[in-house]
Design a protein around this motif. Sequence first.
Motif, PDB file in Angstrom:
ATOM      1  N   SER A   1       0.858  -1.182   0.000  1.00 47.79           N
ATOM      2  CA  SER A   1       0.000   0.000   0.000  1.00 47.79           C
ATOM      3  C   SER A   1       0.894   1.231   0.000  1.00 47.79           C
ATOM      4  O   SER A   1       2.024   1.211   0.469  1.00 47.79           O
ATOM      5  N   LYS A   2       0.357   2.273  -0.578  1.00 44.62           N
ATOM      6  CA  LYS A   2       1.078   3.540  -0.714  1.00 44.62           C
ATOM      7  C   LYS A   2       0.240   4.612  -0.039  1.00 44.62           C
ATOM      8  O   LYS A   2      -0.970   4.660  -0.213  1.00 44.62           O
ATOM      9  N   PHE A   3       0.883   5.428   0.756  1.00 43.07           N
ATOM     10  CA  PHE A   3       0.183   6.598   1.282  1.00 43.07           C
ATOM     11  C   PHE A   3       1.111   7.788   1.216  1.00 43.07           C
ATOM     12  O   PHE A   3       2.328   7.646   1.169  1.00 43.07           O
TER      13      PHE A   3
ATOM     14  N   HIS B   1      -6.278   0.450   7.737  1.00 44.72           N
ATOM     15  CA  HIS B   1      -5.708   1.184   8.859  1.00 44.72           C
ATOM     16  C   HIS B   1      -5.275   2.576   8.384  1.00 44.72           C
ATOM     17  O   HIS B   1      -5.257   2.851   7.191  1.00 44.72           O
ATOM     18  N   HIS B   2      -4.950   3.419   9.336  1.00 42.67           N
ATOM     19  CA  HIS B   2      -4.590   4.794   9.042  1.00 42.67           C
ATOM     20  C   HIS B   2      -3.188   5.071   9.587  1.00 42.67           C
ATOM     21  O   HIS B   2      -2.524   4.158  10.073  1.00 42.67           O
TER      22      HIS B   2
ATOM     23  N   GLN C   1       3.334   6.245  12.467  1.00 43.57           N
ATOM     24  CA  GLN C   1       2.795   5.168  13.291  1.00 43.57           C
ATOM     25  C   GLN C   1       1.499   4.683  12.650  1.00 43.57           C
ATOM     26  O   GLN C   1       0.717   5.483  12.139  1.00 43.57           O
ATOM     27  N   ASP C   2       1.282   3.375  12.668  1.00 43.46           N
ATOM     28  CA  ASP C   2       0.011   2.818  12.212  1.00 43.46           C
ATOM     29  C   ASP C   2      -1.070   3.098  13.252  1.00 43.46           C
ATOM     30  O   ASP C   2      -0.808   3.042  14.449  1.00 43.46           O
TER      31      ASP C   2
ATOM     32  N   GLU D   1      -9.031   7.016   3.747  1.00 43.87           N
ATOM     33  CA  GLU D   1      -7.637   7.242   4.123  1.00 43.87           C
ATOM     34  C   GLU D   1      -7.581   8.438   5.049  1.00 43.87           C
ATOM     35  O   GLU D   1      -8.061   9.511   4.707  1.00 43.87           O
ATOM     36  N   VAL D   2      -6.983   8.216   6.203  1.00 42.79           N
ATOM     37  CA  VAL D   2      -6.860   9.279   7.191  1.00 42.79           C
ATOM     38  C   VAL D   2      -5.388   9.385   7.571  1.00 42.79           C
ATOM     39  O   VAL D   2      -4.742   8.374   7.838  1.00 42.79           O
ATOM     40  N   VAL D   3      -4.872  10.595   7.565  1.00 42.49           N
ATOM     41  CA  VAL D   3      -3.528  10.839   8.073  1.00 42.49           C
ATOM     42  C   VAL D   3      -3.675  11.841   9.211  1.00 42.49           C
ATOM     43  O   VAL D   3      -4.113  12.973   9.008  1.00 42.49           O
TER      44      VAL D   3
END
Length: 158
Positions: free
Chosen positions: A79-81, A98-99, A110-111, A136-138
Amino acid sequence: METTVQAAPHPSRDAWTSHLRSHGRRVTKQRLAVLDAVSAVPHATAEDTVQQVRSVLPNMSVQSVYVVLADLAAIGMVSKFEPPGSPARYEIRTGDNHHHAYCVRCGVVQDVPCAVGHAPCLTPSQDHGFELLAAEVVYRGVCPRCQEELAASATEAR
């Protein structure tokens, strides 16, 4: 670059081989080297991955690593974020929605488990007719180590 330790166990070569073949991909030493590198250093940038891969395959080009990463992301093996103001990061952990928490000071990642409920975790006020698959949450903030350093600097300044 600092990163978190991945909680999930390292996928087996057999699982990787099976996944690659099931998506019509050949199992190559380049693909396996990139998977090993991303697995070894979760949340690594492509450049970090290039360095890891070159420790095993010194002649693999930067472009080849980028191509393999893009292909592995397309078939769901990585996965890419993209944290704000930072290059894209890659990880083996996929499919669990997960975020991430991202330190705006030092770049540590951190996950973070799913925010609430089942995927896609967050329900928007309007979905515009989309069938939503993921959210997707950062979370941006300052990590504990940086908080301590900032507090120590403030104390010294007094």
